[in-house]
Design a protein around this motif. Structure first.
Motif, short mmCIF file in Angstrom:
data_model
loop_
_atom_site.label_atom_id
_atom_site.label_comp_id
_atom_site.label_asym_id
_atom_site.label_seq_id
_atom_site.Cartn_x
_atom_site.Cartn_y
_atom_site.Cartn_z
N UNK A 49 0.84 -1.20 0.00
CA UNK A 49 0.00 0.00 0.00
C UNK A 49 0.88 1.26 0.00
N UNK A 50 1.92 1.25 0.83
CA UNK A 50 2.81 2.41 0.90
C UNK A 50 3.56 2.62 -0.41
N UNK A 51 3.99 1.54 -1.05
CA UNK A 51 4.79 1.66 -2.27
C UNK A 51 3.94 2.04 -3.49
N UNK A 52 2.73 1.49 -3.60
CA UNK A 52 1.95 1.65 -4.83
C UNK A 52 0.83 2.68 -4.75
N UNK A 53 0.40 3.01 -3.52
CA UNK A 53 -0.70 3.96 -3.35
C UNK A 53 -1.86 3.63 -4.29
N UNK A 54 -2.50 2.46 -4.13
CA UNK A 54 -3.52 1.98 -5.08
C UNK A 54 -4.77 2.83 -5.08
#
Length: 578
Positions: A49-54
């Protein structure tokens, strides 16, 4: 719109069964979604979630380690407040309790396994579209908030400027009202000082003529000197906020020279007295080449010395005063800066008010008010920059005058032959004093106490000169002058007034030949008589005909009583209409 959503939307798949993940990947790829990330280990959700910000999360409910409900609780802490992030739950648990709990924990939608591929694609599409609509709305809200902040800031700045302008207007009106009051007070004081000065001079003349050299002579000279100082003080009070006048003496002045002169004149204060107190004060000049200004030397010199004295008072522990000149466009900029104690904003806003002072009994509170009045009369502006503990800078901007014609001031001979003079004043004691002055120079004096009496006597007798007070009930001095000109146009008229600093101009009242301000001494009176006679002779007499009272009176016959009465009534009617 659809292609834009599919290309930009970022989707995270969380399911412990790899087959379900691959199926969802194929469905998304067929619909054109390019940014898809996945995991079969629910413990990786936070990092992904933190890396991709979906923009959308497809979440299974029943998984080892962390179930779907626990992941939704975790995401609730990671998702920023007021941010819409859709979560679609895909689960084989079709119980009502599971569905309700999923929706209550933040799921936007719930799809039961096994699911229909087309249904999944459509629900994903709706969720992504809703997500982007929310993002667009947030962006528009941010733009709107920014515009509101900008306009609010501009409005606050406008209100602040309006408040400052209102304060300046109130201050100017307050100064103008106080100036008018001071002018009225000056008129009454000048009448009193005139009596003191005139009687003292008359007594002194008699005492000296008798050859007496007693204490009375010394006392009389002291009284005369004190009365003259009092007159100057009253005039300064009356003109501290006086507007520009056509009677002001204007000439081109080298400001640089006056600055150097002011520094020299104030040396005893900033150097001698300061050293006596153990304080070291330095004065530095940074004078750039500047054109001349137009004004009165004494006023500008007074402005400069007061600014220097004010800077000295602001540096009780010593410091540096800098006088600086420069050009800003067509304006001359004069800066007087000190390294003293500075002023608070409250004091800065009030320092130009008359009688406001921070010096206690040692200050009159008129210094800066007089400086401000002088700058306004010069057509300039004053700005004050200051901070407590960091000094003060006075910035004066003055207009330039490159080509100015200076009229020479005529200084006629003060002596003249005995004249027949009509003196008009509603105060008998002032008439008597003027009569004593004039009779001492062998003039024949006739007294009138109002305009109507003056008109009758002027029409009945032959006069060489009229001296009239300005402020009289019924008919003012200038109105009387206009009426007198209708009877005879060749007799000089002198206006005597306590409002000499209020801007009375012979150019505005052509019937007046000279204006004298009270209190007047014998020397000033003689000079005014000579000036008025010389000016009227130049206006009316032939070039080769010398002035004489006999010639002036030739071919002049008294008006009938009825004509004089008619003229007086006509003047009174005009006054009433005015």
């Amino acid at each position: 719109m659809t292609s834009e959503l599919t290309h930009h939307a970022k989707i995270l798949i969380v399911d412990d069964e790899l087959a379900n993940v691959r199926l969802l990947e194929k469905i998304l790829a067929r619909e054109g979604y390019l940014n898809v990330s996945m995991t079969t280990d629910s413990r990786d959700v936070a990092n992904l979630f933190a890396d991709n910000q979906p923009d959308l999360i497809l979440l299974d409910l029943h998984m080892p380690h962390l179930n779907g409900f626990e992941i939704m609780d975790l995401l609730g802490k990671l998702i920023p407040e007021k941010t819409f992030l859709p979560i679609i739950v895909l689960t084989a648990d079709a119980t009502v309790e599971a569905r309700r709990k999923a929706l209550a924990n933040g799921a936007m939608d719930l799809i039961s396994k096994p699911f229909d591929n087309l249904e999944v694609a459509l629900r994903i599409k709706n969720a992504v579209r809703t997500r982007f609509l929310h993002l667009d709305l947030e962006n528009q809200n941010q733009i709107l908030d920014e515009r509101v902040r900008e306009r609010t800031g501009a409005l606050q700045e406008t209100v602040s400027e309006l408040h400052k302008a209102q304060q300046r207007v109130v201050q100017q009106e307050r100064l103008r009202a106080l100036g008018m009051m001071a002018t009225g007070i000056a008129h009454d004081f000048n009448n009193i000082l005139f009596l003191i000065l005139a009687h003292s001079e008359l007594l002194l003349n008699e005492t000296e003529s008798a050859g007496e050299d007693t204490k009375a002579v010394k006392y009389l000279r002291t009284i005369i000197s004190a009365a003259q100082d009092g007159a100057q003080m009253v005039n300064r009070l009356a003109q501290f906020q006086r507007p520009p006048s056509e009677t002001d003496l204007r000439q081109t002045i080298p400001l640089t020279h006056l600055i150097e002169q002011a520094v020299e004149l104030t040396t005893p204060r900033w150097k001698g007295q300061a050293m006596a107190k153990g304080v070291d004060i330095n004065v530095v000049t940074e004078l750039a080449p500047i054109p001349d200004i137009l004004g009165d030397q004494s006023e500008i010199r007074e402005m400069l010395t007061n600014l220097i004295f004010n800077a000295v008072d602001a540096m009780p522990e010593g410091g540096t005063i800098t006088l600086r000149t420069s050009m800003a466009g067509l304006a001359i900029v004069l800066e007087v800066e000190d390294t003293g104690v500075g002023m608070t904003e409250e004091i800065r806003e009030r320092c130009l008010e008359p009688f406001f002072t921070t010096k206690g009994n040692q200050g009159s509170g008129l210094g800066l008010a007089m400086i401000y009045g002088i700058i306004q009369r010069l057509g300039g502006t004053l700005e004050i920059k200051t901070q407590p503990g960091r000094g003060t800078k006075f910035i004066v901007r003055l207009p330039t005058y490159h080509t100015v014609k200076v009229d020479e001031i005529a200084k006629p001979d003060s002596g003249c032959e005995p004249l027949a003079i009509l003196v008009v004043d509603n105060q008998p004691v002032l008439c008597e004093v003027l009569a004593e002055y004039l009779q001492g120079d062998w003039h024949r004096v006739t007294i009138a106490h109002d305009g109507d009496e003056a008109l009758k006597k002027f029409a009945a007798e032959k006069f060489d000169l009229v001296i009239t007070d300005k402020a009289m009930p019924g008919m003012t001095g200038d109105q009387l002058a206009i009426a007198l000109r209708k009877i005879r146009n060749d007799v000089p008229i002198i206006l005597l007034t306590g409002f000499a600093e209020s801007g009375i101009s012979t150019s505005l009242i052509p019937e007046i030949d000279a204006v004298i301000g009270k209190p007047v001494n014998l020397t000033t009176l003689r000079h005014a008589i000579a000036t008025a006679i010389a000016d009227r002779r130049e206006k009316d007499a032939p070039v080769d005909a010398p002035f004489s009272s006999a010639r002036t009176a030739e071919n002049i016959r008294p008006l009938p009583e009825a004509a004089v009465t008619h003229l007086a009534n006509d003047v009174s009617s005009n006054i009433d209409e005015a």
